[in-house]
Design an enzyme around this catalytic site. Structure first.
Site, PDB file in Angstrom:
ATOM      1  N   GLY A 128     -22.778  24.370  -6.110  1.00 58.74           N
ATOM      2  CA  GLY A 128     -21.377  23.960  -6.193  1.00 58.74           C
ATOM      3  C   GLY A 128     -21.208  22.522  -5.744  1.00 58.74           C
ATOM      4  O   GLY A 128     -21.551  22.175  -4.609  1.00 58.74           O
ATOM      5  N   GLY A 141     -18.282  20.929  -5.504  1.00 59.29           N
ATOM      6  CA  GLY A 141     -16.874  20.691  -5.151  1.00 59.29           C
ATOM      7  C   GLY A 141     -16.799  19.979  -3.814  1.00 59.29           C
ATOM      8  O   GLY A 141     -17.760  19.349  -3.359  1.00 59.29           O
ATOM      9  N   GLU A 143     -19.117  17.153   0.843  1.00 59.78           N
ATOM     10  CA  GLU A 143     -18.945  16.798   2.267  1.00 59.78           C
ATOM     11  C   GLU A 143     -20.166  17.237   3.087  1.00 59.78           C
ATOM     12  O   GLU A 143     -20.759  16.442   3.819  1.00 59.78           O
ATOM     13  CB  GLU A 143     -17.672  17.444   2.832  1.00 59.78           C
ATOM     14  CG  GLU A 143     -16.395  16.756   2.359  1.00 59.78           C
ATOM     15  CD  GLU A 143     -15.122  17.209   3.075  1.00 59.78           C
ATOM     16  OE1 GLU A 143     -14.070  16.624   2.820  1.00 59.78           O
ATOM     17  OE2 GLU A 143     -15.172  18.164   3.883  1.00 59.78           O
ATOM     18  N   HIS A 159      -2.702  -8.961   5.049  1.00 62.87           N
ATOM     19  CA  HIS A 159      -4.030  -9.450   4.662  1.00 62.87           C
ATOM     20  C   HIS A 159      -4.844  -9.742   5.913  1.00 62.87           C
ATOM     21  O   HIS A 159      -4.308 -10.330   6.848  1.00 62.87           O
ATOM     22  CB  HIS A 159      -3.897 -10.725   3.830  1.00 62.87           C
ATOM     23  CG  HIS A 159      -5.215 -11.343   3.489  1.00 62.87           C
ATOM     24  ND1 HIS A 159      -6.024 -10.839   2.491  1.00 62.87           N
ATOM     25  CD2 HIS A 159      -5.884 -12.398   4.045  1.00 62.87           C
ATOM     26  CE1 HIS A 159      -7.129 -11.568   2.429  1.00 62.87           C
ATOM     27  NE2 HIS A 159      -7.073 -12.513   3.366  1.00 62.87           N
TER      28      HIS A 159
HETATM   29  P1  FAD Z   1      -6.433  29.964   7.338  1.00 60.61           P
HETATM   30  O1  FAD Z   1      -6.638  28.656   7.977  1.00 60.61           O
HETATM   31  O2  FAD Z   1      -7.567  30.569   6.604  1.00 60.61           O
HETATM   32  O3  FAD Z   1      -5.968  30.950   8.501  1.00 60.61           O
HETATM   33  C1  FAD Z   1      -5.778  32.310   8.283  1.00 60.61           C
HETATM   34  C2  FAD Z   1      -5.885  33.021   9.606  1.00 60.61           C
HETATM   35  O4  FAD Z   1      -5.455  34.365   9.424  1.00 60.61           O
HETATM   36  C3  FAD Z   1      -7.304  33.122  10.150  1.00 60.61           C
HETATM   37  O5  FAD Z   1      -7.331  32.701  11.492  1.00 60.61           O
HETATM   38  C4  FAD Z   1      -7.648  34.600  10.043  1.00 60.61           C
HETATM   39  O6  FAD Z   1      -8.493  35.055  11.078  1.00 60.61           O
HETATM   40  C5  FAD Z   1      -6.267  35.223  10.173  1.00 60.61           C
HETATM   41  N1  FAD Z   1      -6.172  36.555   9.574  1.00 60.61           N
HETATM   42  C6  FAD Z   1      -6.568  36.941   8.337  1.00 60.61           C
HETATM   43  N2  FAD Z   1      -6.254  38.231   8.127  1.00 60.61           N
HETATM   44  C7  FAD Z   1      -5.653  38.673   9.268  1.00 60.61           C
HETATM   45  C8  FAD Z   1      -5.089  39.912   9.653  1.00 60.61           C
HETATM   46  N3  FAD Z   1      -5.052  40.950   8.838  1.00 60.61           N
HETATM   47  N4  FAD Z   1      -4.574  40.001  10.901  1.00 60.61           N
HETATM   48  C9  FAD Z   1      -4.570  38.950  11.760  1.00 60.61           C
HETATM   49  N5  FAD Z   1      -5.073  37.758  11.422  1.00 60.61           N
HETATM   50  C10 FAD Z   1      -5.592  37.603  10.188  1.00 60.61           C
HETATM   51  N6  FAD Z   1      -8.267  21.505   3.971  1.00 60.61           N
HETATM   52  C11 FAD Z   1      -7.733  20.282   4.156  1.00 60.61           C
HETATM   53  O7  FAD Z   1      -6.543  20.087   3.870  1.00 60.61           O
HETATM   54  N7  FAD Z   1      -8.478  19.244   4.642  1.00 60.61           N
HETATM   55  C12 FAD Z   1      -9.786  19.404   4.954  1.00 60.61           C
HETATM   56  O8  FAD Z   1     -10.430  18.443   5.392  1.00 60.61           O
HETATM   57  C13 FAD Z   1     -10.380  20.674   4.776  1.00 60.61           C
HETATM   58  N8  FAD Z   1     -11.676  20.865   5.080  1.00 60.61           N
HETATM   59  C14 FAD Z   1     -12.209  22.116   4.928  1.00 60.61           C
HETATM   60  C15 FAD Z   1     -13.558  22.279   5.222  1.00 60.61           C
HETATM   61  C16 FAD Z   1     -14.149  23.525   5.063  1.00 60.61           C
HETATM   62  C17 FAD Z   1     -15.591  23.702   5.393  1.00 60.61           C
HETATM   63  C18 FAD Z   1     -13.352  24.626   4.633  1.00 60.61           C
HETATM   64  C19 FAD Z   1     -13.955  25.996   4.505  1.00 60.61           C
HETATM   65  C20 FAD Z   1     -12.016  24.468   4.325  1.00 60.61           C
HETATM   66  C21 FAD Z   1     -11.437  23.207   4.463  1.00 60.61           C
HETATM   67  N9  FAD Z   1     -10.110  22.974   4.131  1.00 60.61           N
HETATM   68  C22 FAD Z   1      -9.560  21.730   4.286  1.00 60.61           C
HETATM   69  C23 FAD Z   1      -9.239  24.057   3.636  1.00 60.61           C
HETATM   70  C24 FAD Z   1      -8.346  24.570   4.784  1.00 60.61           C
HETATM   71  O9  FAD Z   1      -9.166  24.999   5.846  1.00 60.61           O
HETATM   72  C25 FAD Z   1      -7.477  25.712   4.296  1.00 60.61           C
HETATM   73  O10 FAD Z   1      -6.769  25.319   3.149  1.00 60.61           O
HETATM   74  C26 FAD Z   1      -6.472  26.100   5.373  1.00 60.61           C
HETATM   75  O11 FAD Z   1      -7.133  26.502   6.541  1.00 60.61           O
HETATM   76  C27 FAD Z   1      -5.573  27.228   4.885  1.00 60.61           C
HETATM   77  O12 FAD Z   1      -4.678  27.536   5.890  1.00 60.61           O
HETATM   78  P2  FAD Z   1      -4.019  28.989   6.000  1.00 60.61           P
HETATM   79  O13 FAD Z   1      -3.092  28.909   7.158  1.00 60.61           O
HETATM   80  O14 FAD Z   1      -3.505  29.414   4.695  1.00 60.61           O
HETATM   81  O15 FAD Z   1      -5.222  29.983   6.330  1.00 60.61           O
HETATM   82  P1  NAD Z   2     -14.313  23.913  -4.974  1.00 63.58           P
HETATM   83  O1  NAD Z   2     -13.465  24.716  -5.855  1.00 63.58           O
HETATM   84  O2  NAD Z   2     -13.869  22.584  -4.505  1.00 63.58           O
HETATM   85  O3  NAD Z   2     -15.741  23.671  -5.666  1.00 63.58           O
HETATM   86  C1  NAD Z   2     -16.534  24.702  -6.122  1.00 63.58           C
HETATM   87  C2  NAD Z   2     -17.502  24.117  -7.126  1.00 63.58           C
HETATM   88  O4  NAD Z   2     -18.455  25.109  -7.442  1.00 63.58           O
HETATM   89  C3  NAD Z   2     -16.817  23.706  -8.424  1.00 63.58           C
HETATM   90  O5  NAD Z   2     -17.166  22.376  -8.733  1.00 63.58           O
HETATM   91  C4  NAD Z   2     -17.362  24.697  -9.442  1.00 63.58           C
HETATM   92  O6  NAD Z   2     -17.488  24.157 -10.729  1.00 63.58           O
HETATM   93  C5  NAD Z   2     -18.708  25.036  -8.829  1.00 63.58           C
HETATM   94  N1  NAD Z   2     -19.258  26.323  -9.269  1.00 63.58           N
HETATM   95  C6  NAD Z   2     -18.582  27.481  -9.455  1.00 63.58           C
HETATM   96  N2  NAD Z   2     -19.435  28.431  -9.884  1.00 63.58           N
HETATM   97  C7  NAD Z   2     -20.675  27.866  -9.949  1.00 63.58           C
HETATM   98  C8  NAD Z   2     -21.960  28.328 -10.330  1.00 63.58           C
HETATM   99  N3  NAD Z   2     -22.149  29.565 -10.734  1.00 63.58           N
HETATM  100  N4  NAD Z   2     -22.997  27.474 -10.274  1.00 63.58           N
HETATM  101  C9  NAD Z   2     -22.814  26.193  -9.866  1.00 63.58           C
HETATM  102  N5  NAD Z   2     -21.610  25.704  -9.513  1.00 63.58           N
HETATM  103  C10 NAD Z   2     -20.560  26.525  -9.540  1.00 63.58           C
HETATM  104  O7  NAD Z   2     -14.662  24.883  -3.731  1.00 63.58           O
HETATM  105  P2  NAD Z   2     -15.389  24.606  -2.364  1.00 63.58           P
HETATM  106  O8  NAD Z   2     -16.092  23.303  -2.371  1.00 63.58           O
HETATM  107  O9  NAD Z   2     -16.152  25.850  -2.070  1.00 63.58           O
HETATM  108  O10 NAD Z   2     -14.153  24.507  -1.386  1.00 63.58           O
HETATM  109  C11 NAD Z   2     -13.264  25.627  -1.226  1.00 63.58           C
HETATM  110  C12 NAD Z   2     -11.883  25.185  -0.921  1.00 63.58           C
HETATM  111  O11 NAD Z   2     -11.816  24.576   0.355  1.00 63.58           O
HETATM  112  C13 NAD Z   2     -11.360  24.206  -1.938  1.00 63.58           C
HETATM  113  O12 NAD Z   2     -10.169  24.704  -2.477  1.00 63.58           O
HETATM  114  C14 NAD Z   2     -11.075  22.955  -1.189  1.00 63.58           C
HETATM  115  O13 NAD Z   2      -9.855  22.399  -1.541  1.00 63.58           O
HETATM  116  C15 NAD Z   2     -11.046  23.392   0.268  1.00 63.58           C
HETATM  117  N6  NAD Z   2     -11.697  22.319   1.049  1.00 63.58           N
HETATM  118  C16 NAD Z   2     -11.015  21.161   1.191  1.00 63.58           C
HETATM  119  C17 NAD Z   2     -11.604  20.110   1.845  1.00 63.58           C
HETATM  120  C18 NAD Z   2     -10.847  18.834   1.992  1.00 63.58           C
HETATM  121  O14 NAD Z   2      -9.654  18.828   1.763  1.00 63.58           O
HETATM  122  N7  NAD Z   2     -11.489  17.742   2.371  1.00 63.58           N
HETATM  123  C19 NAD Z   2     -12.890  20.224   2.343  1.00 63.58           C
HETATM  124  C20 NAD Z   2     -13.565  21.414   2.159  1.00 63.58           C
HETATM  125  C21 NAD Z   2     -12.933  22.462   1.510  1.00 63.58           C
END
Ligand code: FAD
Ligand code: NAD
Length: 465
Positions: A180, A182, A187, A443
């Site tokens: 993937g 993405g 990152e 600037h």
């Molecule tokens: P979440 O942050 O997923 O929080 C949901 C919470 O609900 C969790 O704590 C979970 O334990 C709790 N929960 C779930 N089910 C239950 C239940 N039944 N009872 C009680 N608690 C429950 N987004 C950005 O904008 N910028 C970034 O730089 C960025 N970097 C990322 C890097 C990575 C590696 C990943 C995986 C994601 C990243 N994202 C980033 C995406 C971002 O983390 C999510 O979009 C965001 O956290 C979503 O917020 P949310 O509040 O919807 O859910």
């Molecule tokens: P993503 O949707 O960004 O990327 C997934 C990638 O996997 C896509 O490019 C897709 O074409 C590829 N893919 C899917 N099936 C595949 C296959 N069978 N073989 C090879 N490639 C395949 O998802 P992600 O990178 O897993 O991130 C998950 C979510 O977390 C995203 O929605 C992203 O917005 C969020 N996130 C955001 C940030 C940020 O804002 N900086 C950082 C990390 C994650």
């Protein structure tokens, strides 16, 4: 009636919804199944990934660029265990900060698995202790998302891992395979590549970060290649097999197979909404084909009084989008008339150079057959970028052909994550490219590149190229 609002999930959507509801005078509880507040973003997402991105970038700078600017370093090495420990400390302190905010706003925190008993009762089951039922006028479901995988890949959490595992490794991989290309792939691939791992990325589509404007993916791939990353685009992964300490991945492109072996494989193919054990069906909520909770314009589900926000509903899975929705629901419950402008949710990849984007891509404008103008400006021609030695990248502005309104801004370059803010504000106020072109920018700054791209979009009158 016990509470006005019970929020399930303490991620950026949930805890912000709780705070805004409390600010508006409501009695609020928040339910979180893990001991640490803050959700994916704070514990295993945005914050820890940005910590590792920044630490690894500092190391890489010292290793590759310091000598060239007259700074001699000897004995430079990575203490990876310390890096991970420091990242953990940042997460702990930030999570405690959320606990503090809950106290400050008199929000009751219940730790345990939350589920809908009915539209006005939330059941909380702690891992140890008695189940409680909270009575409430409204529920906000903010349970977020979990990593997806592929049917032919078994995540073993040791060698075949998701982003959560990749943020807590015990060693720098010798050869990290990434499925993937993405945002997570680019990152975390950057982190380990900078720390010395060989990184091979296999992406199904023909570009990295394929949902962003294609110019950005092309430019980013060039930068990541310079880091040493290897790309196999347009490949379908057919199997990932772990044997002891090695992982072999097979993929194919137009029926031509390829095999690559590494010591870890990060699976980053997207995330899926997390609704397990929420009791949605019991109250009459049917998730859509992607597993998301369907909501109306006020983010209310099919059941009156039950709202949903963040990764668990439609739209970009981003922390700031979840936060906007949290505020929106709270203000709606208080009788206000809030809105979220979904067209203007910026998207950022925190690679180096950074990538940031808002509004229409060129591909989307072409698909809509909407006439547009393009203005581009390369960082190479920017005084500040040259002074700092960060000359990779460009700013691309897309403006309506007839009205000059800015429709999309796409940036790859140093500090793009912060630069995009100006574009979002301009677009929120429906600025024309001419408006930015006539606005004085300090600037030497990186922000001048946005002004120059706007000058280029309006009758090709960029000044420094
Ligand atoms: P979440 O942050 O997923 O929080 C949901 C919470 O609900 C969790 O704590 C979970 O334990 C709790 N929960 C779930 N089910 C239950 C239940 N039944 N009872 C009680 N608690 C429950 N987004 C950005 O904008 N910028 C970034 O730089 C960025 N970097 C990322 C890097 C990575 C590696 C990943 C995986 C994601 C990243 N994202 C980033 C995406 C971002 O983390 C999510 O979009 C965001 O956290 C979503 O917020 P949310 O509040 O919807 O859910
Ligand atoms: P993503 O949707 O960004 O990327 C997934 C990638 O996997 C896509 O490019 C897709 O074409 C590829 N893919 C899917 N099936 C595949 C296959 N069978 N073989 C090879 N490639 C395949 O998802 P992600 O990178 O897993 O991130 C998950 C979510 O977390 C995203 O929605 C992203 O917005 C969020 N996130 C955001 C940030 C940020 O804002 N900086 C950082 C990390 C994650």
């Amino acid at each position: 009636m016990g509470y006005d609002v019970v929020v399930i999930g303490s991620g950026p959507g949930g805890y912000i919804a709780a705070i805004r509801s409390a600010q508006l005078g409501m009695k609020v509880a928040i339910v979180e199944r893990y001991p640490s507040l803050g959700g994916t973003c704070l514990n295993v997402g945005c914050i820890p990934s940005k910590a590792l991105l920044d630490y690894s970038e500092k190391y890489y700078e010292a290793e590759k660029h310091f000598a060239g600017i007259g700074i001699a370093v000897s004995g430079l090495q990575v203490d990876f265990a310390k890096m991970i420990a420091q990242k953990r400390k940042v997460v702990q302190v930030t999570s405690k900060g959320i606990g503090f905010l809950m106290k400050k706003h008199a929000i009751d925190v219940h730790h345990g698995h939350g589920s809908l008993h009915d539209a006005t009762h939330v059941r909380v089951e702690p891992t140890d202790g008695k189940t409680v039922v909270l009575e409430t006028r409204h529920v906000i479901v903010a349970t977020g998302s979990k990593p997806s995988s592929l049917p032919n890949i078994a995540i073993d959490k040791e060698r075949v891992i998701t982003s959560t595992g990749a943020l807590a490794l015990r060693e720098v991989p010798a050869h990290l395979l990434i499925v993937g290309g993405g945002i997570i792939g680019v990152e975390l691939g950057s982190v380990y590549s900078r720390l010395g791992a060989k990184v091979t990325m296999i992406e199904y589509l023909d570009a990295v970060i394929p949902t962003m404007d294609r110019t950005l993916g092309r430019e980013l791939q060039k930068s990541l290649k310079k880091l040493g990353m290897v790309f196999h685009l347009g490949h379908t992964v057919t199997a990932v097999q772990r044997t002891g300490a090695s992982v072999t991945l097979t993929a194919e492109k137009e029926r031509t197979p390829m095999t690559v072996t590494g010591d870890y494989c990060l699976v980053a193919v997207g995330r899926r909404p997390y609704t397990e054990g929420l009791g949605l069906a019991d109250v009459g909520i049917v998730v859509d084909r992607q597993g998301r909770i369907p909501v109306n314009d006020h983010l209310e589900s099919a059941v009156k009084g039950v709202y949903a926000i963040g990764d668990v509903i439609r739209g970009a899975m981003l922390a700031h989008k979840a936060e906007e929705e949290g505020v929106c629901v709270a203000e709606h419950l208080a009788g206000e008339k809030p809105h979220v402008n979904y067209r203007l949710i910026p998207s950022v990849a925190y690679t180096w150079p950074e990538v940031a984007s808002v509004g229409y891509t060129e591909e989307a404008l072409k698909a809509e057959e909407r006439p547009y103008k393009v203005g581009s400006f390369p960082f190479m021609a920017l005084g500040r970028a040259r002074a700092s030695g960060d000359v990779e990248g460009l700013v691309k502005v897309l403006a309506d052909h007839a009205t000059d309104e800015i429709l999309g801004v796409h940036i790859i370059g140093a500090r793009a994550a912060d630069l995009i803010g100006e574009a979002v504000v301009a677009m929120e106020f429906r600025a024309a490219a001419e408006d930015i072109a006539r606005t004085c920018h300090a600037h030497p700054t990186y922000s001048e590149a946005f002004k120059e791209a706007c000058l280029a979009a309006t009758a090709n009158r960029a000044l420094n190229i």
